[in-house]
Design a protein around this motif. Sequence first.
Motif, PDB file in Angstrom:
ATOM      1  N   GLY A  28      -7.585  -9.890  -4.993  1.00 12.62           N
ATOM      2  CA  GLY A  28      -7.203  -8.881  -4.008  1.00 12.62           C
ATOM      3  C   GLY A  28      -6.898  -9.482  -2.655  1.00 12.62           C
ATOM      4  N   VAL A  29      -7.650 -10.516  -2.285  1.00 15.21           N
ATOM      5  CA  VAL A  29      -7.411 -11.204  -1.009  1.00 15.21           C
ATOM      6  C   VAL A  29      -6.055 -11.914  -1.032  1.00 15.21           C
ATOM      7  CG1 VAL A  29      -8.182 -13.097   0.474  1.00 15.21           C
ATOM      8  CG2 VAL A  29      -9.849 -11.486  -0.470  1.00 15.21           C
ATOM      9  N   ILE A  30      -5.749 -12.571  -2.153  1.00 14.35           N
ATOM     10  CA  ILE A  30      -4.461 -13.263  -2.274  1.00 14.35           C
ATOM     11  C   ILE A  30      -3.316 -12.258  -2.196  1.00 14.35           C
ATOM     12  CG2 ILE A  30      -2.980 -14.574  -3.859  1.00 14.35           C
ATOM     13  CD1 ILE A  30      -5.517 -15.974  -4.850  1.00 14.35           C
ATOM     14  N   TYR A  31      -3.481 -11.129  -2.891  1.00 16.21           N
ATOM     15  CA  TYR A  31      -2.437 -10.104  -2.821  1.00 16.21           C
ATOM     16  C   TYR A  31      -2.290  -9.586  -1.396  1.00 16.21           C
ATOM     17  CZ  TYR A  31      -0.197  -5.648  -2.721  1.00 16.21           C
ATOM     18  OH  TYR A  31       0.622  -4.622  -2.356  1.00 16.21           O
ATOM     19  N   SER A  32      -3.422  -9.346  -0.707  1.00 13.87           N
ATOM     20  CA  SER A  32      -3.362  -8.843   0.671  1.00 13.87           C
ATOM     21  C   SER A  32      -2.599  -9.807   1.569  1.00 13.87           C
ATOM     22  CB  SER A  32      -4.783  -8.630   1.216  1.00 13.87           C
ATOM     23  OG  SER A  32      -5.448  -7.609   0.514  1.00 13.87           O
ATOM     24  N   TRP A  33      -2.777 -11.109   1.324  1.00 15.73           N
ATOM     25  CA  TRP A  33      -2.043 -12.094   2.123  1.00 15.73           C
ATOM     26  C   TRP A  33      -0.544 -12.027   1.820  1.00 15.73           C
ATOM     27  CZ3 TRP A  33       0.999 -16.399   1.100  1.00 15.73           C
ATOM     28  CH2 TRP A  33       1.282 -17.208   2.206  1.00 15.73           C
ATOM     29  N   LEU A  34      -0.199 -11.984   0.531  1.00 12.48           N
ATOM     30  CA  LEU A  34       1.220 -11.881   0.158  1.00 12.48           C
ATOM     31  C   LEU A  34       1.840 -10.621   0.739  1.00 12.48           C
ATOM     32  CD1 LEU A  34       1.117 -12.971  -3.598  1.00 12.48           C
ATOM     33  CD2 LEU A  34       2.311 -14.160  -1.758  1.00 12.48           C
ATOM     34  N   TYR A  35       1.106  -9.517   0.637  1.00  8.81           N
ATOM     35  CA  TYR A  35       1.598  -8.238   1.129  1.00  8.81           C
ATOM     36  C   TYR A  35       1.801  -8.291   2.644  1.00  8.81           C
ATOM     37  CZ  TYR A  35       1.784  -3.244   2.095  1.00  8.81           C
ATOM     38  OH  TYR A  35       2.161  -2.002   2.528  1.00  8.81           O
ATOM     39  N   LEU A 369      12.090 -11.293  -0.388  1.00 10.41           N
ATOM     40  CA  LEU A 369      11.161 -10.179  -0.186  1.00 10.41           C
ATOM     41  C   LEU A 369      11.130  -9.264  -1.406  1.00 10.41           C
ATOM     42  CD1 LEU A 369      10.692  -8.228   3.107  1.00 10.41           C
ATOM     43  CD2 LEU A 369      10.861  -6.978   0.968  1.00 10.41           C
ATOM     44  N   THR A 370      12.307  -8.950  -1.929  1.00  7.90           N
ATOM     45  CA  THR A 370      12.383  -8.095  -3.116  1.00  7.90           C
ATOM     46  C   THR A 370      11.682  -8.737  -4.303  1.00  7.90           C
ATOM     47  OG1 THR A 370      14.507  -7.190  -2.356  1.00  7.90           O
ATOM     48  CG2 THR A 370      13.960  -6.901  -4.686  1.00  7.90           C
ATOM     49  N   LEU A 371      11.884 -10.034  -4.474  1.00  5.42           N
ATOM     50  CA  LEU A 371      11.276 -10.757  -5.595  1.00  5.42           C
ATOM     51  C   LEU A 371       9.750 -10.744  -5.489  1.00  5.42           C
ATOM     52  CD1 LEU A 371      12.128 -12.536  -8.088  1.00  5.42           C
ATOM     53  CD2 LEU A 371      11.745 -14.515  -6.600  1.00  5.42           C
ATOM     54  N   VAL A 372       9.229 -11.046  -4.305  1.00  9.51           N
ATOM     55  CA  VAL A 372       7.772 -11.075  -4.110  1.00  9.51           C
ATOM     56  C   VAL A 372       7.183  -9.679  -4.299  1.00  9.51           C
ATOM     57  CG1 VAL A 372       5.925 -11.511  -2.442  1.00  9.51           C
ATOM     58  CG2 VAL A 372       7.859 -13.082  -2.600  1.00  9.51           C
ATOM     59  N   ASP A 373       7.833  -8.673  -3.727  1.00  4.74           N
ATOM     60  CA  ASP A 373       7.344  -7.301  -3.847  1.00  4.74           C
ATOM     61  C   ASP A 373       7.341  -6.849  -5.301  1.00  4.74           C
ATOM     62  OD1 ASP A 373       6.494  -4.757  -2.904  1.00  4.74           O
ATOM     63  OD2 ASP A 373       8.532  -4.009  -3.114  1.00  4.74           O
ATOM     64  N   TRP A 374       8.350  -7.255  -6.060  1.00  2.00           N
ATOM     65  CA  TRP A 374       8.496  -6.833  -7.450  1.00  2.00           C
ATOM     66  C   TRP A 374       7.370  -7.391  -8.318  1.00  2.00           C
ATOM     67  CZ3 TRP A 374      12.688  -3.889  -9.329  1.00  2.00           C
ATOM     68  CH2 TRP A 374      12.755  -3.735 -10.718  1.00  2.00           C
ATOM     69  N   PHE A 375       7.018  -8.659  -8.111  1.00  2.00           N
ATOM     70  CA  PHE A 375       6.080  -9.323  -9.008  1.00  2.00           C
ATOM     71  C   PHE A 375       4.641  -9.380  -8.494  1.00  2.00           C
ATOM     72  CE2 PHE A 375      10.073 -11.005 -10.714  1.00  2.00           C
ATOM     73  CZ  PHE A 375       9.830 -10.925 -12.073  1.00  2.00           C
ATOM     74  N   ALA A 376       4.448  -9.333  -7.178  1.00  2.00           N
ATOM     75  CA  ALA A 376       3.100  -9.534  -6.649  1.00  2.00           C
ATOM     76  C   ALA A 376       2.237  -8.293  -6.774  1.00  2.00           C
ATOM     77  CB  ALA A 376       3.174  -9.947  -5.176  1.00  2.00           C
ATOM     78  N   TYR A 377       2.880  -7.129  -6.860  1.00  2.00           N
ATOM     79  CA  TYR A 377       2.120  -5.897  -6.695  1.00  2.00           C
ATOM     80  C   TYR A 377       1.546  -5.321  -7.984  1.00  2.00           C
ATOM     81  CZ  TYR A 377       0.887  -1.188  -5.473  1.00  2.00           C
ATOM     82  OH  TYR A 377       0.200  -0.020  -5.327  1.00  2.00           O
ATOM     83  N   PHE A 378       2.413  -4.767  -8.832  1.00  2.00           N
ATOM     84  CA  PHE A 378       1.911  -3.915  -9.912  1.00  2.00           C
ATOM     85  C   PHE A 378       1.066  -4.642 -10.957  1.00  2.00           C
ATOM     86  CE2 PHE A 378       2.170  -1.818 -14.035  1.00  2.00           C
ATOM     87  CZ  PHE A 378       1.629  -0.591 -13.720  1.00  2.00           C
ATOM     88  N   PRO A 379       1.494  -5.734 -11.538  1.00  2.00           N
ATOM     89  CA  PRO A 379       0.665  -6.301 -12.617  1.00  2.00           C
ATOM     90  C   PRO A 379      -0.748  -6.648 -12.162  1.00  2.00           C
ATOM     91  CG  PRO A 379       2.840  -7.336 -12.545  1.00  2.00           C
ATOM     92  CD  PRO A 379       2.703  -6.532 -11.303  1.00  2.00           C
ATOM     93  N   ALA A 380      -0.858  -7.292 -10.997  1.00  2.00           N
ATOM     94  CA  ALA A 380      -2.167  -7.749 -10.528  1.00  2.00           C
ATOM     95  C   ALA A 380      -3.070  -6.575 -10.160  1.00  2.00           C
ATOM     96  CB  ALA A 380      -1.995  -8.679  -9.329  1.00  2.00           C
ATOM     97  N   LEU A 381      -2.562  -5.650  -9.340  1.00  2.00           N
ATOM     98  CA  LEU A 381      -3.424  -4.567  -8.866  1.00  2.00           C
ATOM     99  C   LEU A 381      -3.804  -3.603  -9.985  1.00  2.00           C
ATOM    100  CD1 LEU A 381      -2.230  -3.622  -5.303  1.00  2.00           C
ATOM    101  CD2 LEU A 381      -3.841  -5.342  -6.069  1.00  2.00           C
ATOM    102  N   ALA A 382      -2.905  -3.352 -10.918  1.00  2.00           N
ATOM    103  CA  ALA A 382      -3.238  -2.484 -12.047  1.00  2.00           C
ATOM    104  C   ALA A 382      -4.326  -3.133 -12.905  1.00  2.00           C
ATOM    105  CB  ALA A 382      -1.992  -2.200 -12.880  1.00  2.00           C
ATOM    106  N   MET A 460       5.425 -16.589 -11.709  1.00  2.00           N
ATOM    107  CA  MET A 460       4.466 -17.525 -11.115  1.00  2.00           C
ATOM    108  C   MET A 460       3.750 -16.875  -9.936  1.00  2.00           C
ATOM    109  SD  MET A 460       6.680 -21.078 -11.292  1.00  2.00           S
ATOM    110  CE  MET A 460       5.434 -22.031 -10.430  1.00  2.00           C
ATOM    111  N   ILE A 461       4.479 -16.052  -9.175  1.00  2.00           N
ATOM    112  CA  ILE A 461       3.867 -15.310  -8.073  1.00  2.00           C
ATOM    113  C   ILE A 461       2.816 -14.351  -8.616  1.00  2.00           C
ATOM    114  CG2 ILE A 461       4.294 -13.604  -6.254  1.00  2.00           C
ATOM    115  CD1 ILE A 461       7.080 -14.887  -5.918  1.00  2.00           C
ATOM    116  N   SER A 462       3.149 -13.649  -9.708  1.00  2.00           N
ATOM    117  CA  SER A 462       2.178 -12.750 -10.344  1.00  2.00           C
ATOM    118  C   SER A 462       0.951 -13.527 -10.794  1.00  2.00           C
ATOM    119  CB  SER A 462       2.810 -12.049 -11.553  1.00  2.00           C
ATOM    120  OG  SER A 462       3.777 -11.115 -11.154  1.00  2.00           O
ATOM    121  N   LEU A 463       1.197 -14.716 -11.341  1.00  2.00           N
ATOM    122  CA  LEU A 463       0.100 -15.536 -11.848  1.00  2.00           C
ATOM    123  C   LEU A 463      -0.841 -15.964 -10.727  1.00  2.00           C
ATOM    124  CD1 LEU A 463      -0.887 -16.766 -14.525  1.00  2.00           C
ATOM    125  CD2 LEU A 463       0.373 -18.849 -13.944  1.00  2.00           C
ATOM    126  N   VAL A 464      -0.285 -16.219  -9.540  1.00  3.94           N
ATOM    127  CA  VAL A 464      -1.112 -16.624  -8.402  1.00  3.94           C
ATOM    128  C   VAL A 464      -2.140 -15.545  -8.071  1.00  3.94           C
ATOM    129  CG1 VAL A 464      -1.063 -17.023  -5.900  1.00  3.94           C
ATOM    130  CG2 VAL A 464       0.564 -18.189  -7.380  1.00  3.94           C
TER     131      VAL A 464
END
Length: 515
Positions: A28-35, A369-382, A460-464
């Motif tokens: 969650g911390v990593i996602y918060s930083w990306l976000y 931005l679109t790429l990061v937003d697309w992959f960083a959000y839904f898979p990890a947080l769900a 890879m962003i999702s994996l992070v």
Amino acid sequence: MVIGQYSQSGPVNVWNLCPPFKGIGLGGVIYSWLYSTYFSVIFCWFMFYLYHSFSDNFPWTSCDNHWNTIACTSYNLGNTTWNNSTSYPTLGETFGNVSSGSSELDVHLSSAEEFWRFHVLQMTDGLENLGRIRWPLAGCLAVTMGLLFVWISQEIKVTGKLVYVTVAIPYILTTIFLIRGCLLPGSADGISYYIHPKFERLKDPKVWIEALGYSLYSLGVSTGCIVTMAGHNVMNNRCLKDAIVTCLLDALTCVFVGFASFSIIGHVAHLRGLSMEDFHSSGHNLAFVVYPDFLTSLPLPQLWLVLTFVMLMSLAIDTLVPGIEVIVAALGDQFPQLRKRRWCTICVVLSTVLLFALLYICQGGIYVLTLVDWFAYFPALALYALLECVVVGWCYGTKTLEEDVSMIWGEKIPGFMHACIRIVCPVLILVIIAYSGYSYRPPKYGDYIFPAWANVVGWMISLVAVLPFPVVFIWTVVTTRGNSLKEKLQKALKPTEPWKNALREDSIQEMQPMA
């Protein structure tokens, strides 16, 4: 809220209730930083538009600027004008290669769209060409970091009072926009379109995927934000009421804002001679194309534009501050010595956000931005939302959680919440995650399709954001003392001593008269 309030800790240490799952907090911390990296850029876009809102002649209202193309269309109170001057550049010259074999006149963009694409972003033709940094946006980004530093470096009591202002402003201005919008021609069509849903769309699983993603985003679930904010509550705060009020207000606010938005969209569609079914705009285009276009047609447009972007900046700052606070709180939990130098920690965090955000303000940054937003959000947080239900509902147990609740404010958890935490929520989330994997589609921005290598980078962003969970889980179990894997796992899943001692006897005695 309960586990944050009970532990009085940040997003990582709260998982002392079940140590192998600390990866949830770290993810969650990593996602918060990306976000924070890309939402700070959205904030600086608002600032850029706010600056231009004080102009006598708004640059997005005409096709007479150096960035406009020969196909530029200007809408002015329903009168459409075309840019027929051959001295202006074509879409291919300004935007890059639009598509092979297509004429620049095949694509017609409004003057507001061209201002957004060709002046604010100065978009390149794809992710392969990032171009150079947009220095005006870099200046806005630096100011954004300065504002965040001043805000977050204050004590929680001060920032809490500031939030009252930044939350009140959007409600007041949305009410004003709703009243003004309802007085304009075409607004009734927009509102009618809004309040007549197509219920057959509920059969489409993609609608449910979007609903889950928005719910997690809107409420801040599984990002560590709720845990961190609840950690500042007094121990005997009845946070059940807070949770219910928050969910209801969030839903009702979305509906209320929808009325204001669709009254405006209906008017813009009316100006352009389009029906609501034919008028499609959302996301960035809504905030940076439709709204500026609409507001300049009102009397005293400078006033309306300034109010709009002040409102959007208020909403954005309220979104950014908790994300940075989550990171700072996590660092403070892991390295207690940093708490004495909180300002230094904030400065370092914001510096990393600023440096990474420079990618997004390059000419091709919108694709990043679109790429990061697309992959960083839904898979990890769900996934983390699912795991939170599993940990609290099954590993720690809702019965044990109820004992904690009874101890801190003397009440029981409603029975339906036991069922939701243990069964209903994890099952629904699991089904939606499974279908989202089945119905996966690659990202795109407008008509631009991202290349295959970009999808690899995206995963890879999702994996992070996801990787901390399995790594921490395996490490914690392996390093736990025990003669067998089963014994190690059983011991690892038990709450640590810091969690058990979160509620000391002296705290209980202090709360007795207040309860």
